[in-house]
Design an enzyme around this catalytic site. Structure first.
Site, PDB file in Angstrom:
ATOM      1  CG  ASN A  59      -1.700   1.259   1.325  1.00  0.00           C
ATOM      2  OD1 ASN A  59      -1.954   2.204   0.599  1.00  0.00           O
ATOM      3  ND2 ASN A  59      -2.311   1.387   2.682  1.00  0.00           N
TER       4      ASN A  59
ATOM      5  CE  LYS B  82       0.200   3.211   4.710  1.00  0.00           C
ATOM      6  NZ  LYS B  82       0.195   3.499   6.145  1.00  0.00           N
TER       7      LYS B  82
ATOM      8  CG  HIS C 139      -5.861   1.997   5.068  1.00  0.00           C
ATOM      9  ND1 HIS C 139      -5.515   2.915   6.205  1.00  0.00           N
ATOM     10  CD2 HIS C 139      -4.888   1.065   4.770  1.00  0.00           C
ATOM     11  CE1 HIS C 139      -4.191   2.754   6.424  1.00  0.00           C
ATOM     12  NE2 HIS C 139      -3.819   1.386   5.585  1.00  0.00           N
TER      13      HIS C 139
ATOM     14  CD  GLU D 150      -2.896   5.494   6.917  1.00  0.00           C
ATOM     15  OE1 GLU D 150      -2.742   5.551   5.560  1.00  0.00           O
ATOM     16  OE2 GLU D 150      -1.724   5.080   7.656  1.00  0.00           O
TER      17      GLU D 150
ATOM     18  CD  GLU E 199      -3.852  -2.405   7.450  1.00  0.00           C
ATOM     19  OE1 GLU E 199      -2.600  -2.916   6.831  1.00  0.00           O
ATOM     20  OE2 GLU E 199      -4.493  -1.551   6.944  1.00  0.00           O
TER      21      GLU E 199
ATOM     22  N   GLY F 230       2.062   2.223  10.587  1.00  0.00           N
ATOM     23  CA  GLY F 230       3.135   3.243  10.472  1.00  0.00           C
ATOM     24  C   GLY F 230       3.987   3.534  11.806  1.00  0.00           C
TER      25      GLY F 230
ATOM     26  CB  SER G 267       4.865  -1.773  12.197  1.00  0.00           C
ATOM     27  OG  SER G 267       4.515  -0.390  12.208  1.00  0.00           O
TER      28      SER G 267
HETATM   29  C1  PEP Z   1      -1.023  -0.046   6.052  1.00  0.00           C
HETATM   30  O1  PEP Z   1      -1.322   1.454   5.920  1.00  0.00           O
HETATM   31  O2  PEP Z   1      -1.707  -0.652   5.521  1.00  0.00           O
HETATM   32  C2  PEP Z   1       0.228  -0.319   6.647  1.00  0.00           C
HETATM   33  C3  PEP Z   1       0.191  -1.644   7.139  1.00  0.00           C
HETATM   34  O3  PEP Z   1       1.231   0.768   6.917  1.00  0.00           O
HETATM   35  P1  PEP Z   1       2.794   0.172   7.672  1.00  0.00           P
HETATM   36  O4  PEP Z   1       3.261  -1.174   7.199  1.00  0.00           O
HETATM   37  O5  PEP Z   1       3.423   1.453   7.237  1.00  0.00           O
HETATM   38  O6  PEP Z   1       2.460   0.123   9.072  1.00  0.00           O
END
Ligand code: PEP
Length: 259
Positions: A9, A11, A97, A99, A169, A175, A215
């Site tokens: 992803n 972003k 998501h 976000e 998630e 992040g 992460s």
């Molecule tokens: C995400 O935004 O779906 C995600 C898992 O981000 P990160 O791997 O940076 O934590």
């Protein structure tokens, strides 16, 4: 056996030429053999979809979008439709998501409409669910996740649920550099299967692809992806680095090969 999915992803990162270059770099680094056991997906920004599509031509890499709107067309400034995503070459779309829930106030009702619209266009939705740190500390996270799943899947037919991927998630892991432990995540993946079994049936739940996001990187991929019930990963930060992303795909391939 469920086929592992490793999804990047990207972003709101990369211009279209940067995205095209990264996709080309990933394509060059991935041996064909990986795709026998692993589906690999790149989800770029909308404006980069076509550049990425061109870069991954003649490869088994898949293309996905990070969102979709729930109407077909019309006066929805700034939004994107299923037919636009299809014409750009998308096969998958990330829906709900955290976000989007946080910054754009997406509710489970909106997520449900987007899931249904994705399915109408034969786009495979990756439904994101997960709790905030407060919800985890208050020990209400299972209830939160259950509600996200029930409400987001409302009205989705037994036929269509087979096309959906759920990404667990935890918001506190996205992040932050702090991933859920394999045990924490494995437990929730199991819980998600019980919720899906209650709505549909246990066969459907057993066949459902449930991936982890938060992460995940080259260092922790092996322990996370080795956990039973974790069928792959949705990766943010680490997917912007071709070498690290390739390493994660290779790790997933090795785990599946050794099973
Ligand atoms: C995400 O935004 O779906 C995600 C898992 O981000 P990160 O791997 O940076 O934590």
């Amino acid at each position: 056996m469920r086929k592992t999915l490793i999804a990047g992803n990207w972003k709101m990162n990369l211009t279209d030429s940067e995205a095209g270059n990264l996709a080309a770099d990933i394509k060059d680094k991935l041996d064909d053999k990986y795709f026998q056991k692993i589906d690999v997906l790149l989800c770029s920004s909308f404006v980069s979809l076509i550049a990425v599509k061109q870069s991954i031509e003649n490869s088994k890499l898949r293309l996905g979008a990070q969102d979709i709107f729930y109407e077909n067309d019309g006066p929805y400034t700034g939004e994107i439709s299923g037919s636009m995503l299809l014409s750009a070459g998308c096969e998958y779309v990330i829906v709900g998501h955290s976000e989007r829930r946080k910054y754009f106030y997406e509710t489970n009702v909106i997520v449900n409409k987007k899931i249904k619209k994705s399915l109408e266009f034969n786009l495979l939705p990756i439904l994101c669910v997960g709790e905030t740190i407060v919800e985890r500390e208050d020990e209400i996270f299972e209830g939160v996740i259950e509600e996200q799943i029930i409400d987001s899947l409302e009205g989705v037919s037994p036929e269509n649920i087979k096309k959906i991927i759920i990404a667990y998630e935890p918001v506190w892991a996205i992040g932050t550099g702090v991933n859920a432990t394999p045990a924490q995540s494995g437990k929730i993946h199991k819980f998600i299967r019980t919720v899906v079994a209650k709505i549909y049936d246990s066969d459907t739940a057993n066949n459902l692809l449930i991936i982890y996001g938060g992460s995940l990187n080259g260092k922790n991929a092996h322990e996370m992806l080795s956990e039973p019930g974790i069928d792959g990963a949705l990766i943010g930060g680490a997917s912007l680095d071709a070498e690290q992303f390739k390493g994660i795909v290779k790790t997933a391939y090795k785990i599946r090969t050794d099973q």
